[in-house]
Design a protein around this motif. Structure first.
Motif, short mmCIF file in Angstrom:
data_model
loop_
_atom_site.label_atom_id
_atom_site.label_comp_id
_atom_site.label_asym_id
_atom_site.label_seq_id
_atom_site.Cartn_x
_atom_site.Cartn_y
_atom_site.Cartn_z
N UNK A 464 0.83 -1.22 0.00
CA UNK A 464 0.00 0.00 0.00
C UNK A 464 0.86 1.26 0.00
N UNK A 465 0.39 2.28 -0.72
CA UNK A 465 1.03 3.60 -0.75
C UNK A 465 0.04 4.64 -0.24
N UNK A 466 0.51 5.84 -0.01
CA UNK A 466 -0.37 6.91 0.45
C UNK A 466 -1.46 7.21 -0.56
N UNK A 467 -1.10 7.09 -1.85
CA UNK A 467 -2.05 7.45 -2.89
C UNK A 467 -2.44 6.27 -3.77
N UNK A 468 -2.25 5.05 -3.28
CA UNK A 468 -2.64 3.90 -4.07
C UNK A 468 -1.91 2.64 -3.67
N UNK A 469 -1.49 1.87 -4.69
CA UNK A 469 -0.87 0.56 -4.43
C UNK A 469 0.31 0.37 -5.38
N UNK A 470 1.31 -0.32 -4.87
CA UNK A 470 2.48 -0.69 -5.66
C UNK A 470 2.47 -2.21 -5.85
N UNK A 471 2.64 -2.65 -7.09
CA UNK A 471 2.66 -4.08 -7.41
C UNK A 471 4.00 -4.42 -8.05
N UNK A 472 4.72 -5.34 -7.44
CA UNK A 472 6.01 -5.80 -7.96
C UNK A 472 5.88 -7.24 -8.45
N UNK A 510 15.84 -12.91 -16.09
CA UNK A 510 14.94 -12.44 -15.04
C UNK A 510 14.48 -11.03 -15.38
N UNK A 511 13.19 -10.78 -15.18
CA UNK A 511 12.61 -9.48 -15.46
C UNK A 511 11.82 -9.02 -14.24
N UNK A 512 12.14 -7.84 -13.74
CA UNK A 512 11.41 -7.24 -12.62
C UNK A 512 10.50 -6.14 -13.16
N UNK A 513 9.24 -6.17 -12.74
CA UNK A 513 8.25 -5.20 -13.22
C UNK A 513 7.63 -4.49 -12.03
N UNK A 514 7.43 -3.20 -12.16
CA UNK A 514 6.85 -2.40 -11.09
C UNK A 514 5.66 -1.62 -11.64
N UNK A 515 4.49 -1.71 -10.97
CA UNK A 515 3.29 -1.01 -11.39
C UNK A 515 2.71 -0.23 -10.20
N UNK A 516 2.08 0.92 -10.50
CA UNK A 516 1.39 1.71 -9.48
C UNK A 516 -0.05 1.91 -9.92
#
Length: 741
Positions: A464-472, A510-516
């Motif tokens: 969880x973030x202050x303004x939403x969510x972070x998905x790794x 390996x691939x790391x992906x980050x979404x907000x």
């Protein structure tokens, strides 16, 4: 080297070419007899140059008399070429007696199998015309085609002659034009390539399109016709007995399919399309007609599966020709634009692609893979999974990369640029994707290598973030050599009806992906609509017979407690299946402790001792397996009422099957039929072997899917439209630039 020298050098191979092609001659939706002409050309060491760019001018004017009661043919043939020459070299059926008034005739040799003779006619002065007369009883190979169809035939039951039988002089070049007039018994009809007309009471077939080979078919046909496209094309059905309703069913669909493909690709290149009934159970596609077996023709699904496929082959395979030395692309592209398209129109494109990946994962991936550039024709399940399933998935990826408008424009470019040329797989991809060469270059690397990506979802973390969510997300390619591709990822968010579609470039190990996101992610799915050519993870494989048939090792467990008749029938099934699926290993249930843990298996018979501990594997919300009975979709089936076939996967990817036969007499029927039901995981048959139920099941254990909340969330992918849904029919006349003259 002269044409004659090349023919002489390669002549001993011609017998092999015909036999090799026919030994592997396929069923419906496979490479057809048009391939034989290409093999003849290749085996004669001849260079088949692009004919659209530079035609040879070779033309035949044939006058034929068929006498089926005597098995004879008599032909006068006036051969014309576009430039003067002093000699003509060609191959003709060795059973025919040949004469020529044009010059000196020499017989240079006979093929090793005695079926083909090589001739040279030397003219006294350079000329452009060769007149031949030949007659007799042609000789054909005794090896039958698929469905026990003979290699060639002139009999009172009918006539079948194609290029491989060399019923006409076969030259190095393809035929650019033909006029064919045939005399046959009263009440008989003839079918050949080109358009049909009447001349002095006889039927004449003519074409000015290039053809790799010529066909002549005759018999007591009933002909039904319908005009299409302002009468420029004749649609027809040719049946061996009157059946107006059957003909109307086909005629009612042909025009719709032609209209769709003309919108998508370009104008249909021939004067007719005909469905011709064959007494042998075949599914062959020739230029401007298809030859379907009597039983095949009457199957209810054929007008919606094989018919569009064979119509489309008039563009791909019979229109744009295949350079078999550089990979047979036409079967995959045709399957994608016909078989896949028909399913996509019903919203089932993802299920079709899943089955394609199943076939590829279960057969080719088990040590029987090959590069697409090496595929020539189908001759078993593994090669089918490459030339059709693997191939169509690569075209699907190209479509995803380009987008539908550019992909459709590429198909039209392929037709307009290469009609009546031979091209290979790489040139096909380059032409379709000419608007984005850098994207095509990524896919070209896939043509010359075996294998496909294997994907693993290593980790997923939600914060969880202050303004939403972070998905790794952390993804890994687990196969030895890496691939470069775009990977769709569907993310379901709280409060949204449809999942969001993200696309990630995958090229490293390996691939790391980050979404907000503003909303909380509830679920992630890696390529859930099967848009990438890849090996399926064992846990996402739906329970299906193909999973058991295609494995490197599947144990066939035979019940020792069964009656002697039942055990004998199960053993015969095991022997028959082992010939087709070498990975199957029979074993009696009393020796089941020898089966390795986690090994795939098929439990045969209600008396199987392994069934007691395995019943839980087959339990689903709509299905249970009990002692000598099964409950399926709230219906009860006793062991003596129906034959039951069930397949189950567990969370570790192990597949278990069960086959319960209603009686010993039902087992040989199951042995024959179940090989054609590979994509299904639940089947029922009555006591006569008629199919009562066939279901494709889904997997509940995929490791490429993750639930991210405490409650189970269903996946709702974004809506998709089938290819060509937005294309208007071109409002323009036919033209040479559209590959028709």
């Amino acid at each position: 080297m002269t044409i004659g020298a090349m023919i002489s050098a390669g002549f001993s191979l011609t017998a092999w070419s015909a036999k090799a092609a026919d030994a592997n001659h396929p069923s419906a939706n496979t490479i057809t007899s048009r391939y034989l002409g290409v093999l003849l050309c290749l085996c004669l060491n001849l260079i088949c140059s692009p004919l659209h760019a530079s035609r040879s001018g070779l033309a035949h004017d044939l006058s034929v008399v068929l006498t089926p009661s005597l098995h004879t043919i008599s032909v006068d043939d006036a051969v014309a070429v576009d430039r003067p020459t002093t000699h003509f070299d060609f191959v003709l059926n060795a059973g025919l007696t040949l004469t020529s008034a044009s010059g000196t005739l020499r017989r240079l040799g006979v093929s090793e199998d005695g079926l083909l003779a090589h001739y040279r006619v030397t003219l006294p002065t350079p000329g452009q015309t060769l007149k031949l007369h030949y007659h007799g009883i042609p000789v054909f190979s005794a090896t039958p085609r698929l469905g026990e169809m003979p290699q060639g035939l002139i009999s009172e039951q009918g006539v079948y002659l194609d290029g491989a039988s060399a019923w006409y002089p076969r030259f190095a070049q393809a035929v650019d034009a033909m006029r064919l007039k045939v005399q046959v018994p009263e009440d008989w009809q003839t079918i050949s390539i080109g358009g049909r007309s009447q001349e002095a009471g006889s039927v004449v077939w003519t074409t000015r399109q290039p053809h790799a080979e010529l066909y002549l078919i005759a018999g007591p046909f009933k002909r039904y016709t319908k005009p299409y496209g302002d009468d420029r094309i004749t649609l027809s059905v040719w049946l061996l007995r009157e059946d107006a309703a059957l003909a109307a069913r086909y005629l009612g669909l042909m025009g719709d399919y032609l209209a769709h493909y003309e919108r998508l690709i370009g104008s249909y290149p021939y004067a007719k399309f005909a469905v011709v009934e064959n007494r042998w159970q075949t599914g062959f596609g020739m230029p401007s007609f298809t030859l379907l077996g009597s039983r095949v023709l009457r199957l209810p699904f054929i007008p919606y599966t094989s018919l569009p496929h064979e119509i489309l082959h008039n563009w791909w395979g019979n229109g744009v020709w295949v350079d078999y030395t550089a990979g047979n692309w036409s079967e995959g592209l045709t399957a994608y634009l016909a078989d896949h398209w028909m399913q996509a129109r019903q919203g089932k494109g993802d299920q079709y692609r899943l089955k394609a990946l199943q076939r590829y994962s279960n057969f080719a991936a088990q040590g029987q893979d090959m590069p697409l550039s090496d595929f020539v024709s189908r001759h078993n399940d593994a090669t089918q999974s490459i030339g059709y399933s693997k191939s169509l998935m690569l075209f699907h990826m190209l479509r995803q990369y380009l987008g539908d408008p550019a992909f459709a424009a590429g198909l039209r470019r392929l037709w307009q640029t290469h009609c009546f040329e031979r091209i290979g797989f790489a040139e096909t991809l380059r032409t379709i994707g000419a608007s984005a060469p850098e994207l095509v270059q990524r896919l070209l690397a896939w043509l010359k290598r075996e294998g496909a990506p294997r994907l693993s979802l290593v980790d997923s973390r939600l914060r969880p973030l202050d303004d939403g969510w972070s998905l790794h997300l952390s993804l890994r390619q687990t196969q030895p050599e890496l691939f470069d591709f775009d990977l769709p990822i569907l993310i379901t968010l709280q409060g949204e009806d449809q999942a969001r579609r993200e696309v990630a470039r995958i090229s490293a190990r390996d691939t790391a992906l980050q979404y907000r996101f503003e909303q909380r992610p509830l679920r992630i799915d890696i390529d859930p609509e099967y848009d990438v050519l890849r090996y399926l993870d064992p846990t996402e494989q739906p329970p299906a017979l193909n999973r058991l048939f295609g494995g490197r090792q599947t144990w066939l467990v035979i019940p020792t407690a069964a009656t002697p008749e039942m055990r004998a029938a199960w053993n015969r099934l095991a022997i028959a299946w082992q010939h087709r699926y070498p990975g199957l290993r029979p074993i009696e249930d009393s020796l089941a402790r020898q089966i390795p843990a986690g090994a795939d298996r098929i439990l045969l018979g209600w008396e199987n001792s392994l069934l007691d501990k395995s019943r839980v594997l087959f339990r689903r919300d709509d299905q249970t397996l009990s002692d000598h009975s099964a409950r399926i979709l709230d219906q009860h089936y006793a062991a003596d009422q129906a034959s039951v076939v069930l397949v189950s996967n567990d969370a570790q990817g192990t597949t278990t099957g069960f086959i319960g036969a209603v009686a010993p007499s039902a087992i040989p029927v199951l042995a024959r039929k179940l090989t054609h039901y590979g994509s299904y995981g639940r089947l029922l048959f009555d006591q006569d072997g008629n199919n009562l139920l066939r279901d494709s099941l889904t997997s509940d254990h995929s490791r490429l899917s993750r639930q991210l909340s405490g409650q189970r969330t269903a996946l709702q992918p974004p809506e998709r439209r089938p290819l060509g849904a937005d294309l208007a029919r071109p409002n323009k006349p036919l033209s040479a630039s559209d590959c028709r003259n």
